[in-house]
Motif scaffolding. Sequence first.
Motif, PDB file in Angstrom:
ATOM      1  N   ILE A 216       0.827  -1.201   0.000  1.00  9.73           N
ATOM      2  CA  ILE A 216       0.000   0.000   0.000  1.00  9.73           C
ATOM      3  C   ILE A 216       0.870   1.263   0.000  1.00  9.73           C
ATOM      4  O   ILE A 216       0.561   2.250  -0.668  1.00  9.73           O
ATOM      5  CB  ILE A 216      -0.954  -0.019   1.210  1.00  9.73           C
ATOM      6  N   ALA A 217       1.973   1.216   0.725  1.00 12.14           N
ATOM      7  CA  ALA A 217       2.888   2.355   0.749  1.00 12.14           C
ATOM      8  C   ALA A 217       3.462   2.620  -0.639  1.00 12.14           C
ATOM      9  O   ALA A 217       3.705   3.773  -1.018  1.00 12.14           O
ATOM     10  CB  ALA A 217       4.013   2.097   1.754  1.00 12.14           C
ATOM     11  N   GLN A 218       3.665   1.558  -1.408  1.00 11.54           N
ATOM     12  CA  GLN A 218       4.249   1.692  -2.747  1.00 11.54           C
ATOM     13  C   GLN A 218       3.198   2.051  -3.791  1.00 11.54           C
ATOM     14  O   GLN A 218       3.438   2.890  -4.676  1.00 11.54           O
ATOM     15  CB  GLN A 218       4.932   0.380  -3.137  1.00 11.54           C
ATOM     16  N   LEU A 219       2.022   1.422  -3.719  1.00 11.14           N
ATOM     17  CA  LEU A 219       1.015   1.554  -4.774  1.00 11.14           C
ATOM     18  C   LEU A 219      -0.094   2.549  -4.462  1.00 11.14           C
ATOM     19  O   LEU A 219      -0.794   2.990  -5.368  1.00 11.14           O
ATOM     20  CB  LEU A 219       0.379   0.175  -5.050  1.00 11.14           C
ATOM     21  N   GLY A 220      -0.277   2.847  -3.198  1.00 11.11           N
ATOM     22  CA  GLY A 220      -1.395   3.684  -2.806  1.00 11.11           C
ATOM     23  C   GLY A 220      -2.548   2.843  -2.293  1.00 11.11           C
ATOM     24  O   GLY A 220      -2.638   1.635  -2.560  1.00 11.11           O
ATOM     25  N   SER A 221      -3.468   3.455  -1.592  1.00  6.60           N
ATOM     26  CA  SER A 221      -4.546   2.724  -0.920  1.00  6.60           C
ATOM     27  C   SER A 221      -5.650   2.260  -1.863  1.00  6.60           C
ATOM     28  O   SER A 221      -6.505   1.473  -1.465  1.00  6.60           O
ATOM     29  CB  SER A 221      -5.151   3.598   0.176  1.00  6.60           C
ATOM     30  N   LYS A 222      -5.657   2.724  -3.107  1.00  4.32           N
ATOM     31  CA  LYS A 222      -6.733   2.362  -4.026  1.00  4.32           C
ATOM     32  C   LYS A 222      -6.352   1.252  -5.007  1.00  4.32           C
ATOM     33  O   LYS A 222      -7.159   0.859  -5.851  1.00  4.32           O
ATOM     34  CB  LYS A 222      -7.182   3.602  -4.809  1.00  4.32           C
ATOM     35  N   ALA A 223      -5.130   0.756  -4.912  1.00  4.21           N
ATOM     36  CA  ALA A 223      -4.654  -0.267  -5.848  1.00  4.21           C
ATOM     37  C   ALA A 223      -4.863  -1.676  -5.301  1.00  4.21           C
ATOM     38  O   ALA A 223      -4.778  -1.906  -4.089  1.00  4.21           O
ATOM     39  CB  ALA A 223      -3.177  -0.051  -6.157  1.00  4.21           C
ATOM     40  N   SER A 224      -5.148  -2.615  -6.195  1.00  7.31           N
ATOM     41  CA  SER A 224      -5.182  -4.033  -5.848  1.00  7.31           C
ATOM     42  C   SER A 224      -3.787  -4.610  -6.035  1.00  7.31           C
ATOM     43  O   SER A 224      -3.003  -4.118  -6.865  1.00  7.31           O
ATOM     44  CB  SER A 224      -6.192  -4.778  -6.723  1.00  7.31           C
ATOM     45  N   PHE A 225      -3.479  -5.674  -5.308  1.00  7.25           N
ATOM     46  CA  PHE A 225      -2.162  -6.283  -5.406  1.00  7.25           C
ATOM     47  C   PHE A 225      -2.220  -7.705  -4.885  1.00  7.25           C
ATOM     48  O   PHE A 225      -3.261  -8.155  -4.379  1.00  7.25           O
ATOM     49  CB  PHE A 225      -1.122  -5.476  -4.622  1.00  7.25           C
ATOM     50  N   LEU A 226      -1.103  -8.404  -4.987  1.00  5.26           N
ATOM     51  CA  LEU A 226      -0.994  -9.778  -4.494  1.00  5.26           C
ATOM     52  C   LEU A 226      -0.006  -9.851  -3.341  1.00  5.26           C
ATOM     53  O   LEU A 226       1.088  -9.286  -3.430  1.00  5.26           O
ATOM     54  CB  LEU A 226      -0.540 -10.721  -5.605  1.00  5.26           C
TER      55      LEU A 226
END
Length: 348
Positions: A216-226
């Motif tokens: 979340i720190a890298q992508l932001g709070s609105k991004a999905s990730f694995l």
Amino acid sequence: MSDIRTFDMFCGGGGSSLGARAAGARIVGGVDLWAPATDSFTLNFPGAAVFNKDLRQLTPSAVIKKTGDIDLLLSSPECTHHTCARGSKPQSEESKETALQVIRYAKAMKPRWIVLENVVHMRPWARYPELKEKLGAIGYHLREQILDASNFGVPQKRRRLFLLADLKAVPQAVLPNDEAVLSARSILDPEGTWPTTVLRTPGRAKDTLARADRAIAQLGSKASFLLVYYGSDGAGGWQSLDMPLRTVTTIDRFALVRPGPDGKHRMRMLQPSEIRRAMGFPEGYVFPDVTRRERVKLLGNAVCSPVMTAIVRSLCQPSVSHEIASRPAVGRAWCSDARSLPSERVAA
């Protein structure tokens, strides 16, 4: 191509055979010690002779009696003991030596082609040179390549060693196809297909939350990730959906995290249907009636079928420049292209 009769040693769930069949080969048989694997193989290759037993106890003559002559021999020997997958547990030389069974089968079956697949860590094995030497003594010309599945239209970074053998010619180099690199996002089932849980719950493991916080720190709070479990490569235990999936293994290791409409992140593990896409298996692949865990193991043990499709097509494509059938059988040529293809060093 339909005349290329193929037998699959260590057939597993059928990844190699699915790829060979997509290239036009005819799958006439397979052997595996694990019952869920042979159940899967039976479902997906009706009419093939399937042997559920230790291939060391199976005679090639018994196979040929049921399959007829073999033109292409596929072999994916046990790989766990070549890697760090067992952690601190001791490695078994007996397990590694199952790879040498390909020599016994090759001598009896005399197939035109052999494809042996394994982890890259097989190369430093003390008996790997012996394996190549004995195949050469039988009369095979060899080519060694390390191929990454993501270069063949598979949405997964998966580097594997392939030893290609041909009785009549040095096999041609297998080249990546022209398809675009696929991302992990392409394998996902539609949102809402599977139940999810709130990420931040009192019982959630601290390490899991730490992985999520880094993403979340890298992508932001609105991004999905694995989230990525069981393995570390300095990537922080997570990966973007916009890159190919990291290497699929025999255990659950990927959790999808998505922001919810209420602002809370929710998560779930990737499902066998999604992992199947990550392996490049066709939509029509049929799972046997086994547990979810066993389905994941079937897939994680497999070969990405589009890679095998490219290999079989390359083997069977005539090439005058590589035809050296007139040379003596002893001391056959071999070539290594282990560094010839673009690849990225990604830990499993």
